[in-house]
Design a protein around this motif. Structure first.
Motif, short mmCIF file in Angstrom:
data_model
loop_
_atom_site.label_atom_id
_atom_site.label_comp_id
_atom_site.label_asym_id
_atom_site.label_seq_id
_atom_site.Cartn_x
_atom_site.Cartn_y
_atom_site.Cartn_z
N GLY A 181 0.93 -1.30 -0.04
CA GLY A 181 0.03 0.01 0.04
C GLY A 181 0.86 1.48 -0.10
O GLY A 181 0.40 2.23 -0.79
N ARG A 182 1.86 1.20 0.79
CA ARG A 182 2.73 2.44 0.87
C ARG A 182 3.57 2.72 -0.58
O ARG A 182 3.58 3.63 -1.12
N ALA A 183 3.89 1.70 -1.22
CA ALA A 183 4.49 1.65 -2.51
C ALA A 183 3.48 2.33 -3.62
O ALA A 183 3.56 3.17 -4.62
N PHE A 184 2.18 1.73 -3.45
CA PHE A 184 1.09 2.00 -4.42
C PHE A 184 0.64 3.58 -4.16
O PHE A 184 0.35 4.32 -5.10
N ALA A 185 0.85 3.99 -2.82
CA ALA A 185 0.32 5.27 -2.60
C ALA A 185 1.21 6.30 -3.18
O ALA A 185 0.96 7.27 -3.65
N ASP A 186 2.45 6.12 -3.30
CA ASP A 186 3.50 6.96 -3.77
C ASP A 186 3.17 7.15 -5.38
O ASP A 186 3.15 8.41 -5.76
N ASP A 187 2.94 5.98 -6.03
CA ASP A 187 2.61 6.31 -7.44
C ASP A 187 1.18 6.78 -7.90
O ASP A 187 1.05 7.58 -8.61
N ALA A 188 0.26 6.18 -6.89
CA ALA A 188 -1.18 6.88 -6.92
C ALA A 188 -1.10 8.76 -6.98
O ALA A 188 -1.66 9.17 -7.78
N ARG A 189 -0.25 9.01 -5.97
CA ARG A 189 -0.38 10.42 -5.76
C ARG A 189 0.48 11.17 -6.84
O ARG A 189 -0.09 12.32 -7.21
N ARG A 190 1.51 10.62 -7.51
CA ARG A 190 2.17 11.05 -8.79
C ARG A 190 1.11 11.10 -9.93
O ARG A 190 1.15 11.99 -10.54
N VAL B 16 -2.11 14.08 -13.63
CA VAL B 16 -3.58 14.23 -14.29
C VAL B 16 -4.06 15.64 -14.10
O VAL B 16 -4.55 16.30 -14.81
N GLU B 17 -3.84 16.29 -12.76
CA GLU B 17 -4.27 17.55 -12.54
C GLU B 17 -3.50 18.64 -13.26
O GLU B 17 -4.01 19.63 -13.81
#
Length: 304
Positions: free
Chosen positions: A61-70, A75-76
């Motif tokens: 989850g921690r690894a996925f969170a970094d990529d998801a936030r990026r 996208v923004e």
């Protein structure tokens, strides 16, 4: 996987609690839990460790969170970039102009102000004759152009008149007519003329010839030139006189005296052309709006 899954996941990761994350997102807690479960099933791993009071990220989850936030930041940024291009704040505009256009104060003012207001729009300039600019606009070599009246078909183009300025007589220094406050066109009937070549300046050429004929004579043309600056230099050399847009007086060329023409005064029209298909292009819309904003004051200043 959809962007909403990433947004939901990041909200839960930030809050560490499904109920608080659901409140932040404005959705119910059960649908949020279901979306996270669907995401975990798709990834094939648990992203959160369920605790008695909230949740904690797993290693995955921690690894996925970094990529998801990026990804969400990217996208923004992409969305903002698209919005700014659509509003005319970004992008490019390729502007063409005849070589006499910059001598009218309005045109440099428009260019300066556009670049000041929209510094992130790539702004390029290209100088050609009116027929060359018509071809360049049609061929997508430039987006918009400042031109004299078009000779022939304007199919596929939109045209907007920017200004109609009085024309003046350009006389060699020391000419007998240079002492007059105004010069009647008929006084030029026996004089040699240096005029625009009709092949490259049909609009101005025809306006001048028509004005002379209305005054009772046909101009005796001894030399033609394709550029207004060349005409001024030929007048300075004593080859003949010419009739030019009044803004050319800003050249301050040695050996040339400019005098107003007695009424009726022939006019030099300057227009803006662009492809009809691109009429709603954001940068083009902004440029046209700016010209309409600045042109009235420029016209008043010329009359004052």
């Amino acid at each position: 996987m959809e962007l909403r899954h990433l947004r939901y996941f990041v909200a839960v990761a930030d809050e560490g609690h499904f109920t608080r994350a659901a409140k932040r997102l404005g959705i119910g807690q059960p649908p949020l839990s279901l979306q996270i479960q669907q995401l975990e099933r798709e990834l094939g791993t648990l992203l959160f460790q369920r605790l008695p009071r909230g949740v904690a990220l797993t290693e995955a989850g921690r690894a996925f969170a970094d990529d998801a936030r990026r990804i969400l930041r990217d996208v923004e940024r992409a969305s903002e970039h698209a919005r700014r291009v659509a509003s005319g704040e970004l992008g490019r505009i390729r502007v063409g102009m005849i070589n006499s256009a910059p001598f009218h104060p309005l045109i440099p003012q428009v260019i300066r102000e556009f670049r000041r207001r929209y510094p992130n729009v790539a702004f390029s300039l290209e100088e050609r004759t009116t027929p060359g600019l018509v071809s360049a606009v049609r061929g997508d070599a430039v987006d918009v152009a400042f031109v004299r009246p078009i000779h022939g078909s304007s199919e596929g183009l939109d045209t907007e008149t920017i200004l109609d300025e009085d024309m003046v007589v350009a006389l060699p220094a020391g000419h007998a007519l240079a002492g007059r406050r105004q010069v009647p066109l008929l006084a030029l009937s026996i004089e040699p003329f240096v005029l625009f070549s009709r092949a490259v300046g049909a609009g101005l050429h025809d306006e001048i010839v028509a004005a002379c004929r209305h005054a009772g004579f046909s101009p005796r043309v001894v030399q033609e030139a394709s550029q207004v600056t060349s005409i001024v230099n030929l007048v300075a050399s004593g080859l003949g006189l010419s009739i030019l847009p009044g803004s050319m007086q800003h050249m301050h060329t040695d050996g040339v005296t400019f005098r107003p023409i007695a009424r009726p005064v022939p006019k030099a029209r300057l227009s803006l052309i662009w492809r009809h298909a691109d009429r709603d292009a954001p940068q083009l819309v902004r440029l046209r709006e700016l010209i309409r904003e600045l042109a009235p004051a420029a016209r008043r200043a010329r009359r004052a």
